[in-house]
Design a protein around this motif. Structure first.
Motif, PDB file in Angstrom:
ATOM      1  N   ASN A   2       5.146 -18.695  75.875  1.00  0.00           N
ATOM      2  CA  ASN A   2       5.634 -17.972  74.749  1.00  0.00           C
ATOM      3  C   ASN A   2       7.166 -17.399  75.319  1.00  0.00           C
ATOM      4  OD1 ASN A   2       5.478 -15.455  76.257  1.00  0.00           O
ATOM      5  ND2 ASN A   2       3.450 -14.982  75.459  1.00  0.00           N
ATOM      6  N   CYS A   3       8.007 -16.607  74.325  1.00  0.00           N
ATOM      7  CA  CYS A   3       9.329 -16.302  74.691  1.00  0.00           C
ATOM      8  C   CYS A   3       9.203 -15.382  75.996  1.00  0.00           C
ATOM      9  CB  CYS A   3       9.726 -15.492  73.299  1.00  0.00           C
ATOM     10  SG  CYS A   3      10.154 -16.630  72.065  1.00  0.00           S
ATOM     11  N   ARG A   7      11.479 -16.389  79.156  1.00  0.00           N
ATOM     12  CA  ARG A   7      12.450 -15.655  79.774  1.00  0.00           C
ATOM     13  C   ARG A   7      12.210 -15.151  81.237  1.00  0.00           C
ATOM     14  NH1 ARG A   7      11.855 -12.978  74.869  1.00  0.00           N
ATOM     15  NH2 ARG A   7      10.389 -11.539  75.814  1.00  0.00           N
ATOM     16  N   SER A  32      15.304 -17.143  74.469  1.00  0.00           N
ATOM     17  CA  SER A  32      14.574 -16.442  73.630  1.00  0.00           C
ATOM     18  C   SER A  32      14.590 -17.033  72.240  1.00  0.00           C
ATOM     19  CB  SER A  32      14.864 -14.778  73.417  1.00  0.00           C
ATOM     20  OG  SER A  32      14.294 -14.154  74.424  1.00  0.00           O
ATOM     21  N   GLU A  33      16.034 -17.340  71.711  1.00  0.00           N
ATOM     22  CA  GLU A  33      16.145 -17.975  70.340  1.00  0.00           C
ATOM     23  C   GLU A  33      15.725 -19.304  70.315  1.00  0.00           C
ATOM     24  OE1 GLU A  33      17.163 -16.488  67.859  1.00  0.00           O
ATOM     25  OE2 GLU A  33      17.661 -14.468  68.810  1.00  0.00           O
ATOM     26  N   SER A  36      11.829 -19.436  70.389  1.00  0.00           N
ATOM     27  CA  SER A  36      11.205 -18.810  69.223  1.00  0.00           C
ATOM     28  C   SER A  36      11.558 -19.748  68.199  1.00  0.00           C
ATOM     29  CB  SER A  36      11.717 -17.492  69.052  1.00  0.00           C
ATOM     30  OG  SER A  36      13.132 -17.613  68.505  1.00  0.00           O
ATOM     31  N   ASN A  37      12.639 -20.410  68.110  1.00  0.00           N
ATOM     32  CA  ASN A  37      12.775 -21.635  67.145  1.00  0.00           C
ATOM     33  C   ASN A  37      12.013 -22.736  67.224  1.00  0.00           C
ATOM     34  OD1 ASN A  37      14.656 -20.067  65.800  1.00  0.00           O
ATOM     35  ND2 ASN A  37      16.700 -20.842  66.604  1.00  0.00           N
ATOM     36  N   LEU A  39       9.060 -22.766  68.637  1.00  0.00           N
ATOM     37  CA  LEU A  39       7.615 -22.418  68.252  1.00  0.00           C
ATOM     38  C   LEU A  39       7.647 -22.498  66.877  1.00  0.00           C
ATOM     39  CD1 LEU A  39       7.104 -19.933  70.830  1.00  0.00           C
ATOM     40  CD2 LEU A  39       5.924 -22.120  70.740  1.00  0.00           C
ATOM     41  N   ARG A  40       8.541 -21.636  66.017  1.00  0.00           N
ATOM     42  CA  ARG A  40       8.421 -21.407  64.728  1.00  0.00           C
ATOM     43  C   ARG A  40       8.982 -22.540  63.763  1.00  0.00           C
ATOM     44  NH1 ARG A  40      11.928 -16.816  64.283  1.00  0.00           N
ATOM     45  NH2 ARG A  40      10.301 -15.664  64.984  1.00  0.00           N
ATOM     46  N   GLY A  83      19.242 -17.317  64.602  1.00  0.00           N
ATOM     47  CA  GLY A  83      19.042 -17.898  65.957  1.00  0.00           C
ATOM     48  C   GLY A  83      20.012 -19.030  66.395  1.00  0.00           C
TER      49      GLY A  83
END
Length: 115
Positions: A2-3, A7, A32-33, A36-37, A39-40, A83
């Protein structure tokens, strides 16, 4: 991964190279950006690599999608969408490398002297 885990992995690499704190913050934001992108929007994170060499920190994040990231116009009616803009602000030479299994975003950030 995960983020938060991404990190922490990045922070460990940067600590080994005594990277300036202001750049650490920028690198962690890019990590992080991009994670998260992935994953999303990218059908899942498939790789993260952070390297320090030749006067720069290089963040590489891979996912399964072959869609090109794009800048969305800011809109008060649509949440998110910042992002890629954040990544391109902190790492203006970031680029996408497409491959059979998806894509890898490569975001170089120049090293700054530690204060």
């Amino acid at each position: 991964m995960n983020c938060a885990q991404a990190r922490e992995a990045a922070r460990a690499v940067l600590a080994e190279h005594d990277v300036a704190p202001v750049l650490v913050d920028d690198v962690l934001t890019v990590v992080s950006e991009l994670v998260s992108n992935a994953l999303r929007h990218g059908e899942g994170l498939t790789g993260l690599r952070v390297t320090v060499s030749a006067g720069q920190v290089i963040v590489e994040v891979s996912d399964r999608s072959t869609l090109q990231p794009h800048l969305r116009p800011p809109s008060p009616h649509t949440p998110g969408g910042f992002g890629w803009r954040v990544v391109k602000t902190l790492a203006p030479t970031a680029f996408v490398r497409f491959h059979r299994d998806g894509k890898t975003i490569v975001a170089p950030l120049p090293l700054r002297p530690a204060r």
